[in-house]
Design a protein around this motif. Structure first.
Motif, PDB file in Angstrom:
ATOM      1  N   LYS A  51       7.296 -27.261  40.557  1.00 36.69           N
ATOM      2  CA  LYS A  51       7.349 -25.829  40.313  1.00 36.69           C
ATOM      3  C   LYS A  51       7.502 -25.070  41.609  1.00 36.69           C
ATOM      4  CE  LYS A  51       4.998 -25.900  35.920  1.00 36.69           C
ATOM      5  NZ  LYS A  51       3.841 -25.526  35.113  1.00 36.69           N
ATOM      6  N   PRO A  52       8.144 -23.928  41.597  1.00 34.82           N
ATOM      7  CA  PRO A  52       8.768 -23.326  40.427  1.00 34.82           C
ATOM      8  C   PRO A  52      10.238 -23.719  40.212  1.00 34.82           C
ATOM      9  CG  PRO A  52       8.717 -21.763  42.242  1.00 34.82           C
ATOM     10  CD  PRO A  52       8.138 -23.048  42.760  1.00 34.82           C
ATOM     11  N   PHE A  53      10.915 -24.288  41.259  1.00 34.25           N
ATOM     12  CA  PHE A  53      12.371 -24.417  41.157  1.00 34.25           C
ATOM     13  C   PHE A  53      12.910 -25.823  41.431  1.00 34.25           C
ATOM     14  CE2 PHE A  53      11.873 -19.860  42.651  1.00 34.25           C
ATOM     15  CZ  PHE A  53      12.031 -19.318  41.381  1.00 34.25           C
ATOM     16  N   ASN A  54      12.010 -26.816  41.388  1.00 38.46           N
ATOM     17  CA  ASN A  54      12.477 -28.171  41.698  1.00 38.46           C
ATOM     18  C   ASN A  54      13.203 -28.255  43.034  1.00 38.46           C
ATOM     19  OD1 ASN A  54      11.479 -29.667  39.525  1.00 38.46           O
ATOM     20  ND2 ASN A  54      13.251 -29.225  38.233  1.00 38.46           N
ATOM     21  N   VAL A  55      12.646 -27.596  44.059  1.00 37.24           N
ATOM     22  CA  VAL A  55      13.305 -27.767  45.361  1.00 37.24           C
ATOM     23  C   VAL A  55      13.023 -29.187  45.841  1.00 37.24           C
ATOM     24  CG1 VAL A  55      13.301 -25.337  46.033  1.00 37.24           C
ATOM     25  CG2 VAL A  55      11.390 -26.833  46.735  1.00 37.24           C
ATOM     26  N   LEU A  56      14.009 -29.744  46.511  1.00 39.35           N
ATOM     27  CA  LEU A  56      13.949 -31.149  46.913  1.00 39.35           C
ATOM     28  C   LEU A  56      13.277 -31.279  48.271  1.00 39.35           C
ATOM     29  CD1 LEU A  56      17.584 -31.812  45.718  1.00 39.35           C
ATOM     30  CD2 LEU A  56      15.532 -32.737  44.608  1.00 39.35           C
ATOM     31  N   CYS A  57      11.979 -31.547  48.249  1.00 40.52           N
ATOM     32  CA  CYS A  57      11.240 -31.791  49.475  1.00 40.52           C
ATOM     33  C   CYS A  57      11.261 -33.299  49.754  1.00 40.52           C
ATOM     34  CB  CYS A  57       9.809 -31.313  49.329  1.00 40.52           C
ATOM     35  SG  CYS A  57       8.945 -32.162  47.984  1.00 40.52           S
ATOM     36  N   THR A  58      10.703 -33.688  50.851  1.00 45.37           N
ATOM     37  CA  THR A  58      10.654 -35.101  51.236  1.00 45.37           C
ATOM     38  C   THR A  58      10.070 -35.976  50.128  1.00 45.37           C
ATOM     39  OG1 THR A  58      10.538 -34.650  53.592  1.00 45.37           O
ATOM     40  CG2 THR A  58       9.556 -36.714  52.852  1.00 45.37           C
ATOM     41  N   ASP A  59       8.902 -35.589  49.608  1.00 43.27           N
ATOM     42  CA  ASP A  59       8.266 -36.402  48.569  1.00 43.27           C
ATOM     43  C   ASP A  59       9.169 -36.554  47.345  1.00 43.27           C
ATOM     44  OD1 ASP A  59       6.049 -36.950  50.010  1.00 43.27           O
ATOM     45  OD2 ASP A  59       4.705 -35.566  48.965  1.00 43.27           O
ATOM     46  N   MET A  60       9.737 -35.456  46.928  1.00 43.51           N
ATOM     47  CA  MET A  60      10.557 -35.504  45.720  1.00 43.51           C
ATOM     48  C   MET A  60      11.808 -36.354  45.946  1.00 43.51           C
ATOM     49  SD  MET A  60      11.423 -32.366  43.349  1.00 43.51           S
ATOM     50  CE  MET A  60      12.500 -32.447  41.919  1.00 43.51           C
ATOM     51  N   LEU A  61      12.432 -36.208  47.106  1.00 46.15           N
ATOM     52  CA  LEU A  61      13.618 -37.015  47.414  1.00 46.15           C
ATOM     53  C   LEU A  61      13.261 -38.494  47.437  1.00 46.15           C
ATOM     54  CD1 LEU A  61      15.260 -34.826  50.209  1.00 46.15           C
ATOM     55  CD2 LEU A  61      16.294 -35.381  48.000  1.00 46.15           C
ATOM     56  N   GLN A  62      12.117 -38.802  48.040  1.00 46.29           N
ATOM     57  CA  GLN A  62      11.725 -40.209  48.128  1.00 46.29           C
ATOM     58  C   GLN A  62      11.346 -40.755  46.753  1.00 46.29           C
ATOM     59  OE1 GLN A  62       8.859 -40.714  51.276  1.00 46.29           O
ATOM     60  NE2 GLN A  62      10.416 -40.356  52.858  1.00 46.29           N
ATOM     61  N   GLN A  63      10.773 -39.897  45.919  1.00 43.32           N
ATOM     62  CA  GLN A  63      10.453 -40.358  44.558  1.00 43.32           C
ATOM     63  C   GLN A  63      11.737 -40.595  43.754  1.00 43.32           C
ATOM     64  OE1 GLN A  63       7.491 -37.692  42.850  1.00 43.32           O
ATOM     65  NE2 GLN A  63       6.132 -37.988  44.595  1.00 43.32           N
ATOM     66  N   LEU A  64      12.711 -39.726  43.967  1.00 39.65           N
ATOM     67  CA  LEU A  64      14.002 -39.944  43.292  1.00 39.65           C
ATOM     68  C   LEU A  64      14.641 -41.240  43.782  1.00 39.65           C
ATOM     69  CD1 LEU A  64      15.498 -36.318  43.272  1.00 39.65           C
ATOM     70  CD2 LEU A  64      14.933 -37.699  41.250  1.00 39.65           C
ATOM     71  N   THR A  65      14.597 -41.450  45.096  1.00 44.99           N
ATOM     72  CA  THR A  65      15.170 -42.666  45.666  1.00 44.99           C
ATOM     73  C   THR A  65      14.494 -43.897  45.063  1.00 44.99           C
ATOM     74  OG1 THR A  65      15.614 -41.522  47.729  1.00 44.99           O
ATOM     75  CG2 THR A  65      15.635 -43.926  47.813  1.00 44.99           C
ATOM     76  N   THR A  66      13.180 -43.906  45.095  1.00 44.85           N
ATOM     77  CA  THR A  66      12.425 -45.045  44.562  1.00 44.85           C
ATOM     78  C   THR A  66      12.757 -45.251  43.079  1.00 44.85           C
ATOM     79  OG1 THR A  66      10.638 -44.576  46.101  1.00 44.85           O
ATOM     80  CG2 THR A  66      10.107 -45.996  44.243  1.00 44.85           C
ATOM     81  N   THR A  67      12.754 -44.173  42.345  1.00 47.00           N
ATOM     82  CA  THR A  67      13.050 -44.250  40.914  1.00 47.00           C
ATOM     83  C   THR A  67      14.400 -44.912  40.667  1.00 47.00           C
ATOM     84  OG1 THR A  67      11.746 -42.276  40.468  1.00 47.00           O
ATOM     85  CG2 THR A  67      13.411 -42.877  38.833  1.00 47.00           C
ATOM     86  N   PHE A  68      15.429 -44.437  41.387  1.00 50.41           N
ATOM     87  CA  PHE A  68      16.763 -44.976  41.115  1.00 50.41           C
ATOM     88  C   PHE A  68      17.022 -46.330  41.782  1.00 50.41           C
ATOM     89  CE2 PHE A  68      17.366 -40.589  39.721  1.00 50.41           C
ATOM     90  CZ  PHE A  68      17.882 -40.862  38.464  1.00 50.41           C
ATOM     91  N   GLN A  69      16.159 -46.694  42.721  1.00 48.00           N
ATOM     92  CA  GLN A  69      16.247 -48.062  43.260  1.00 48.00           C
ATOM     93  C   GLN A  69      15.529 -49.050  42.344  1.00 48.00           C
ATOM     94  OE1 GLN A  69      14.555 -47.605  47.186  1.00 48.00           O
ATOM     95  NE2 GLN A  69      16.552 -47.378  48.185  1.00 48.00           N
ATOM     96  N   GLU A  70      14.403 -48.609  41.764  1.00 44.71           N
ATOM     97  CA  GLU A  70      13.558 -49.523  40.987  1.00 44.71           C
ATOM     98  C   GLU A  70      13.965 -49.636  39.519  1.00 44.71           C
ATOM     99  OE1 GLU A  70      11.400 -51.518  42.362  1.00 44.71           O
ATOM    100  OE2 GLU A  70      11.856 -50.670  44.324  1.00 44.71           O
ATOM    101  N   LEU A  71      14.405 -48.537  38.932  1.00 46.99           N
ATOM    102  CA  LEU A  71      14.736 -48.565  37.505  1.00 46.99           C
ATOM    103  C   LEU A  71      15.713 -49.675  37.122  1.00 46.99           C
ATOM    104  CD1 LEU A  71      15.037 -44.917  36.139  1.00 46.99           C
ATOM    105  CD2 LEU A  71      13.522 -46.735  35.312  1.00 46.99           C
ATOM    106  N   PRO A  72      16.788 -49.884  37.914  1.00 48.55           N
ATOM    107  CA  PRO A  72      17.734 -50.934  37.524  1.00 48.55           C
ATOM    108  C   PRO A  72      17.099 -52.326  37.510  1.00 48.55           C
ATOM    109  CG  PRO A  72      18.682 -49.529  39.220  1.00 48.55           C
ATOM    110  CD  PRO A  72      17.243 -49.152  39.110  1.00 48.55           C
ATOM    111  N   LYS A  73      15.980 -52.467  38.216  1.00 48.75           N
ATOM    112  CA  LYS A  73      15.332 -53.788  38.245  1.00 48.75           C
ATOM    113  C   LYS A  73      14.511 -54.032  36.985  1.00 48.75           C
ATOM    114  CE  LYS A  73      14.998 -53.363  43.275  1.00 48.75           C
ATOM    115  NZ  LYS A  73      14.071 -53.066  44.369  1.00 48.75           N
ATOM    116  N   GLU A  74      14.152 -52.952  36.310  1.00 48.05           N
ATOM    117  CA  GLU A  74      13.483 -53.082  35.013  1.00 48.05           C
ATOM    118  C   GLU A  74      14.513 -53.566  34.002  1.00 48.05           C
ATOM    119  OE1 GLU A  74      10.173 -51.904  34.273  1.00 48.05           O
ATOM    120  OE2 GLU A  74      10.042 -51.884  36.467  1.00 48.05           O
ATOM    121  N   LYS A  75      14.263 -54.703  33.396  1.00 49.88           N
ATOM    122  CA  LYS A  75      15.257 -55.210  32.442  1.00 49.88           C
ATOM    123  C   LYS A  75      15.396 -54.270  31.248  1.00 49.88           C
ATOM    124  CE  LYS A  75      16.269 -58.717  34.868  1.00 49.88           C
ATOM    125  NZ  LYS A  75      17.326 -58.357  35.807  1.00 49.88           N
ATOM    126  N   LYS A  76      14.304 -53.541  31.016  1.00 53.78           N
ATOM    127  CA  LYS A  76      14.254 -52.687  29.831  1.00 53.78           C
ATOM    128  C   LYS A  76      15.333 -51.611  29.782  1.00 53.78           C
ATOM    129  CE  LYS A  76      11.100 -49.478  27.562  1.00 53.78           C
ATOM    130  NZ  LYS A  76       9.711 -49.020  27.439  1.00 53.78           N
TER     131      LYS A  76
END
Lengths: 287, 287, 287
Positions: A51-76
């Motif tokens: 909040k309020p505008f989804n600005v991309l700070c360091t934490d959010m960028l790193q969480q996005l990075t981790t998410t898109f690096q890890e999700l493909p490894k989930e077979k689901k």
């Protein structure tokens, strides 16, 4: 289900994907949530919620990075819908406070975070769809452009690279990402002019693929994914990566130089002064 | 008139161009015929004729390579129409039996044959027109895209890179060839989705230039060639080659690696198994 | 106001920008005039005026280069309108007499002059608009394509790269400049065919942005500039240069080879002979 390997981000808040639950992060701020779609359990819904505008700070960028690096490894999961938990704003772009008043080293590090998030998303092997449920300027537009398909909500929302209007210069790989979607000439105009396109204008020039009512964003994303799930997953995925590899390689071979150029430009006292006026205006609700 | 210099293909069946006659090859299978057009004697009609579907096997690819390497040396010919002697099928693409059950070395060699055929056609100094008188998937579409102009027959025919649908990944230079015609974004969608476009869809996105009734394919090719013959031959030819040189250079600098990657991927037991099911289905008339 | 630093062109006639006056050059031929616009004093009007057809000879190319290198250093100017002082002809392209009967070294030097003019204009930090008030073939079209925006006069005027029709082959960076505006496929067709497009055809394919009545060319250029002046000058300028840097780098890394290739090709006796017939035809008013 826990995303075990967080790699170099292990000290950062990391997403925990729990089947259908609402707990997303082990600790700290949970700027990105990841949950299975209620209708299609091989689809992950990735929501930005700072909040309020989804600005991309360091934490959010790193969480996005981790998410898109890890999700493909989930077979689901075979597909991901990237959307916002704050209807009306997809993402307002980079966090100006991650640049204002920061040292050159801090800006360099932040520039690397942006690069990594883009690489993780643009080169992602999964089927990725942007459910653009609100305004999406600058790096918000970059996230959308980095998916395979873009569905934007009808309404008074804008999308585009408006960097020049606020005094920034988009990086070459951001330009390339847009150019791959709408071609060189339209990109040249859009970037110089810093245009934020309305949903229908964005559709007209090919910047988004579909415009739908707000409550049809997720269903439309599902429709697209259903079609893509019929394709052999491996060959489609490898074909996508073959298509995007040149654009990714161009950044990968120049990540350091690119981050250094950002650090040099953005830490310049003259630029920081401009940024200061902008931040002051924001805090007074004028920007 | 004999195409004397067959170069490194001398041990292969080689095309003999005899004025207006029906004898095309010195020996072996005659998968490619070359004859002067009945109305314009500086136009060579190159016909593919490997029953039932003009699949591109080693012999046929090498005959196409030889044809497009040797024809420009004949002073007589300024233009070539590439078409099929099997109306209804332009070419069904690569011969699956040249990959199934083959060793890595055999696949490597086959991959080189494809590359050479493409280079000989895409960089050809002559005026080249594809008279697409039938369905043209995968490498069939590649041949069409490698000409200067594409005229496709009306009817229930498809054209496109459908590799992903049958488990393949198109090579980067095939992608580049399509991208040069319809741009990156449309190529990205078409390749991931493995789309076979109808003639009118293909016309709509620019994949073919003209759609005509089946009996007007050759006359339409002639109409195009007549216009191009009015242009100074040398400058037009050099301009074409200047335009296409970057795309060709990109493959030429990576032919070995590209063929090796194909050999590695296609000889993989997992892939061979998939291919086996496909071949079995074909032999039962299900594919 | 004098453009003091003429650099390596100091022995050549050099432009003198005098506020509003009609004196433009220190000495010699004044093929290019530079004056502030009568309505917007931060806009320079750059006029080509070499009778009868604004053919681009060495002097004119060097004056254009100097003009576009020096103007951005003048704090006064933010934008330039490139137009012709000979209504009906924007520029007829390169001076054939700078190639005909010339030595290989002279042609090499002339080729470098063309490259330098293009680099100075295509990479120009200012807002640049082509006021195409007449026919604009070959290098005339190149100048127009190198601006940020193109406004062409209604009428019986043509624009395009017609090199092949007169026996030339456009250089790769000319091709790239057009490709950046209209894409690869349209460029491939236009260059091979040597097409001169009518103003409405040029608008249709995106080769020009606006078609206007002759007396509205300058006002339309001003309208565009007014919009662009609202954008932050530095970021817009840097964004433009970021967008065009790859295309410029590609030539910069091969200037010598490119000029040598031109010299080799154009000094060839066979080509000179063709050129001779052309020059003879021109002198008899047939070409």
């Amino acid at each position: 289900m826990i995303l075990a390997k967080i790699g170099r981000f292990s000290l950062r808040p990391s997403p925990i994907v729990s089947s259908g639950s609402a707990k997303w992060f082990a600790s700290g701020h949970n700027y990105v949530t990841v949950e299975p779609d209620s209708e299609m359990d091989n689809v992950a819904i990735v929501k930005m919620q700072k909040k309020p505008f989804n600005v991309l700070c360091t934490d959010m960028l790193q969480q996005l990075t981790t998410t898109f690096q890890e999700l493909p490894k989930e077979k689901k999961y075979k597909a991901a819908i990237l959307t916002s938990n704050i209807p009306g704003v997809f993402s307002a772009g980079l966090d100006i406070m991650s640049v204002y008043g920061r040292t050159s080293d801090e800006i360099y590090s932040f520039a690397m975070d942006i690069q990594n998030a883009w690489i993780a998303l643009y080169g992602n092997p999964m089927i990725t769809v942007a459910g653009i449920n609100g305004t999406s300027p600058a790096a918000g537009c970059l996230l959308a452009l980095s998916c395979d398909h873009r569905i934007m909500a009808e309404g008074k929302f804008g999308i585009g690279f408006n960097e020049t209007k606020v005094g920034f210069v988009p990086r070459f790989w951001m330009k390339n990402t847009m150019q791959n979607v709408i071609g060189f000439r339209k990109t040249e105009k859009a970037l110089q002019e810093g245009t934020l396109f309305t949903p229908s204008q964005a559709k007209e020039i090919g910047l988004v693929d579909v415009v739908a009512p707000m409550d049809q964003i997720i269903p439309s994303c599902r429709d697209f994914i259903k079609q893509y799930l019929k394709l052999p997953y491996g060959p489609r995925s490898m074909t996508k990566q073959m298509l995007r590899q040149d654009t990714i390689k161009q950044l990968k071979s120049a990540m350091k130089e690119d981050a250094e150029a950002s650090a040099l430009y953005l830490s310049d006292p003259a630029f920081q002064k401009v940024l200061g006026s902008y931040v002051a205006a924001m805090s007074e609700g004028k920007a």
